[in-house]
Design a protein around this motif. Sequence first.
Motif, PDB file in Angstrom:
ATOM      1  N   MET A   1     -37.100  68.848   1.294  1.00  0.00           N
ATOM      2  CA  MET A   1     -37.496  69.456   2.521  1.00  0.00           C
ATOM      3  C   MET A   1     -37.871  68.263   3.611  1.00  0.00           C
ATOM      4  O   MET A   1     -38.644  67.467   3.183  1.00  0.00           O
ATOM      5  CB  MET A   1     -38.605  70.302   2.660  1.00  0.00           C
ATOM      6  CG  MET A   1     -38.904  70.881   3.914  1.00  0.00           C
ATOM      7  SD  MET A   1     -40.315  72.279   3.579  1.00  0.00           S
ATOM      8  CE  MET A   1     -39.750  73.464   2.452  1.00  0.00           C
ATOM      9  N   VAL A   3     -39.931  66.207   6.289  1.00  0.00           N
ATOM     10  CA  VAL A   3     -41.335  66.222   6.737  1.00  0.00           C
ATOM     11  C   VAL A   3     -41.598  66.689   7.899  1.00  0.00           C
ATOM     12  O   VAL A   3     -42.553  67.547   8.025  1.00  0.00           O
ATOM     13  CB  VAL A   3     -42.008  64.655   6.886  1.00  0.00           C
ATOM     14  CG1 VAL A   3     -43.252  64.618   7.181  1.00  0.00           C
ATOM     15  CG2 VAL A   3     -41.792  63.962   5.412  1.00  0.00           C
ATOM     16  N   ARG A   4     -40.709  66.595   8.804  1.00  0.00           N
ATOM     17  CA  ARG A   4     -41.049  67.539  10.194  1.00  0.00           C
ATOM     18  C   ARG A   4     -40.819  68.999   9.755  1.00  0.00           C
ATOM     19  O   ARG A   4     -41.865  69.724  10.639  1.00  0.00           O
ATOM     20  CB  ARG A   4     -39.748  66.877  10.955  1.00  0.00           C
ATOM     21  CG  ARG A   4     -39.973  67.543  12.479  1.00  0.00           C
ATOM     22  CD  ARG A   4     -39.002  66.771  13.413  1.00  0.00           C
ATOM     23  NE  ARG A   4     -39.181  67.159  14.736  1.00  0.00           N
ATOM     24  CZ  ARG A   4     -38.365  66.959  15.677  1.00  0.00           C
ATOM     25  NH1 ARG A   4     -37.152  66.382  15.270  1.00  0.00           N
ATOM     26  NH2 ARG A   4     -38.819  67.291  16.846  1.00  0.00           N
ATOM     27  N   ARG A   6     -41.793  70.422   6.886  1.00  0.00           N
ATOM     28  CA  ARG A   6     -43.226  70.683   6.222  1.00  0.00           C
ATOM     29  C   ARG A   6     -44.098  70.792   7.149  1.00  0.00           C
ATOM     30  O   ARG A   6     -45.112  71.544   7.238  1.00  0.00           O
ATOM     31  CB  ARG A   6     -43.480  69.596   5.125  1.00  0.00           C
ATOM     32  CG  ARG A   6     -42.624  69.560   4.149  1.00  0.00           C
ATOM     33  CD  ARG A   6     -42.980  68.291   3.112  1.00  0.00           C
ATOM     34  NE  ARG A   6     -42.143  68.204   2.194  1.00  0.00           N
ATOM     35  CZ  ARG A   6     -42.548  68.395   0.811  1.00  0.00           C
ATOM     36  NH1 ARG A   6     -43.823  68.810   0.735  1.00  0.00           N
ATOM     37  NH2 ARG A   6     -41.748  68.444  -0.106  1.00  0.00           N
ATOM     38  N   LYS A   7     -44.123  69.864   8.251  1.00  0.00           N
ATOM     39  CA  LYS A   7     -45.404  70.133   9.343  1.00  0.00           C
ATOM     40  C   LYS A   7     -45.243  71.282  10.010  1.00  0.00           C
ATOM     41  O   LYS A   7     -46.114  71.709  10.405  1.00  0.00           O
ATOM     42  CB  LYS A   7     -45.237  68.789  10.229  1.00  0.00           C
ATOM     43  CG  LYS A   7     -45.822  67.542   9.225  1.00  0.00           C
ATOM     44  CD  LYS A   7     -45.660  66.410  10.320  1.00  0.00           C
ATOM     45  CE  LYS A   7     -46.313  64.906   9.478  1.00  0.00           C
ATOM     46  NZ  LYS A   7     -46.581  63.998  10.312  1.00  0.00           N
ATOM     47  N   ILE A   9     -44.083  74.272   9.243  1.00  0.00           N
ATOM     48  CA  ILE A   9     -44.480  75.440   8.384  1.00  0.00           C
ATOM     49  C   ILE A   9     -45.954  75.407   7.956  1.00  0.00           C
ATOM     50  O   ILE A   9     -46.610  76.289   8.217  1.00  0.00           O
ATOM     51  CB  ILE A   9     -43.398  75.403   7.120  1.00  0.00           C
ATOM     52  CG1 ILE A   9     -42.035  75.624   7.326  1.00  0.00           C
ATOM     53  CG2 ILE A   9     -44.166  76.281   5.895  1.00  0.00           C
ATOM     54  CD1 ILE A   9     -41.217  75.336   6.281  1.00  0.00           C
ATOM     55  N   GLY A  10     -46.574  73.972   7.851  1.00  0.00           N
ATOM     56  CA  GLY A  10     -47.739  73.820   7.321  1.00  0.00           C
ATOM     57  C   GLY A  10     -48.692  74.183   8.710  1.00  0.00           C
ATOM     58  O   GLY A  10     -49.835  74.638   8.371  1.00  0.00           O
ATOM     59  N   LEU A  59     -53.222  71.895   1.868  1.00  0.00           N
ATOM     60  CA  LEU A  59     -51.798  72.029   2.424  1.00  0.00           C
ATOM     61  C   LEU A  59     -51.359  70.871   3.446  1.00  0.00           C
ATOM     62  O   LEU A  59     -50.310  70.484   3.590  1.00  0.00           O
ATOM     63  CB  LEU A  59     -52.261  73.443   3.507  1.00  0.00           C
ATOM     64  CG  LEU A  59     -50.946  73.731   4.485  1.00  0.00           C
ATOM     65  CD1 LEU A  59     -49.956  74.249   3.531  1.00  0.00           C
ATOM     66  CD2 LEU A  59     -51.463  74.989   5.391  1.00  0.00           C
ATOM     67  N   TRP A  62     -49.801  68.420   1.375  1.00  0.00           N
ATOM     68  CA  TRP A  62     -48.360  68.880   0.999  1.00  0.00           C
ATOM     69  C   TRP A  62     -47.464  68.538   2.338  1.00  0.00           C
ATOM     70  O   TRP A  62     -46.240  68.144   2.253  1.00  0.00           O
ATOM     71  CB  TRP A  62     -48.295  70.551   0.764  1.00  0.00           C
ATOM     72  CG  TRP A  62     -46.708  71.111   0.852  1.00  0.00           C
ATOM     73  CD1 TRP A  62     -45.993  70.933  -0.326  1.00  0.00           C
ATOM     74  CD2 TRP A  62     -46.251  71.643   1.758  1.00  0.00           C
ATOM     75  NE1 TRP A  62     -44.793  71.472   0.001  1.00  0.00           N
ATOM     76  CE2 TRP A  62     -44.766  71.992   1.390  1.00  0.00           C
ATOM     77  CE3 TRP A  62     -46.618  72.108   3.001  1.00  0.00           C
ATOM     78  CZ2 TRP A  62     -44.124  72.851   1.918  1.00  0.00           C
ATOM     79  CZ3 TRP A  62     -45.633  72.724   3.950  1.00  0.00           C
ATOM     80  CH2 TRP A  62     -44.318  72.837   3.403  1.00  0.00           C
ATOM     81  N   MET A  63     -48.131  68.760   3.507  1.00  0.00           N
ATOM     82  CA  MET A  63     -47.208  68.563   4.747  1.00  0.00           C
ATOM     83  C   MET A  63     -46.845  67.104   5.008  1.00  0.00           C
ATOM     84  O   MET A  63     -46.009  67.040   5.480  1.00  0.00           O
ATOM     85  CB  MET A  63     -48.157  68.817   5.984  1.00  0.00           C
ATOM     86  CG  MET A  63     -48.443  70.254   6.162  1.00  0.00           C
ATOM     87  SD  MET A  63     -49.526  70.881   7.429  1.00  0.00           S
ATOM     88  CE  MET A  63     -49.308  69.860   8.708  1.00  0.00           C
ATOM     89  N   GLN A  64     -47.816  66.236   4.337  1.00  0.00           N
ATOM     90  CA  GLN A  64     -47.231  64.608   4.543  1.00  0.00           C
ATOM     91  C   GLN A  64     -46.065  64.185   3.692  1.00  0.00           C
ATOM     92  O   GLN A  64     -45.587  63.249   3.852  1.00  0.00           O
ATOM     93  CB  GLN A  64     -48.471  63.967   4.000  1.00  0.00           C
ATOM     94  CG  GLN A  64     -49.413  63.837   4.994  1.00  0.00           C
ATOM     95  CD  GLN A  64     -50.828  63.034   4.321  1.00  0.00           C
ATOM     96  OE1 GLN A  64     -50.701  62.867   3.209  1.00  0.00           O
ATOM     97  NE2 GLN A  64     -51.789  62.912   5.173  1.00  0.00           N
ATOM     98  N   GLY A  65     -45.850  65.241   2.712  1.00  0.00           N
ATOM     99  CA  GLY A  65     -44.502  64.917   1.866  1.00  0.00           C
ATOM    100  C   GLY A  65     -44.848  64.101   0.660  1.00  0.00           C
ATOM    101  O   GLY A  65     -45.942  63.788   0.387  1.00  0.00           O
TER     102      GLY A  65
END
Length: 70
Positions: A1, A3-4, A6-7, A9-10, A59, A62-65
């Motif tokens: 996924m 990173v963008r 993930r950020k 969604i986070g 969270l 997790w967002m940082q990847g």
Amino acid sequence: MPVRLRKFIGTIIIVFLVASYALIANTIAVARLGDTPWWGHLLYFALTGMLWIIPAMFLIKWMQGPKKSQ
């Protein structure tokens, strides 16, 4: 996924987490802290004010990847 994604969604999850956590914490405070002294309110809100940081911390990690290996 990516990173963008993930950020994005986070960020949505964090906003929902903070709003729902504040609603739950204040509902409990109204229902249970009516007769407690001022220091009980202070202790409760200090504790609940810092407690939401724990799930937000995981969270954000997790967002940082995944970590990039060198």
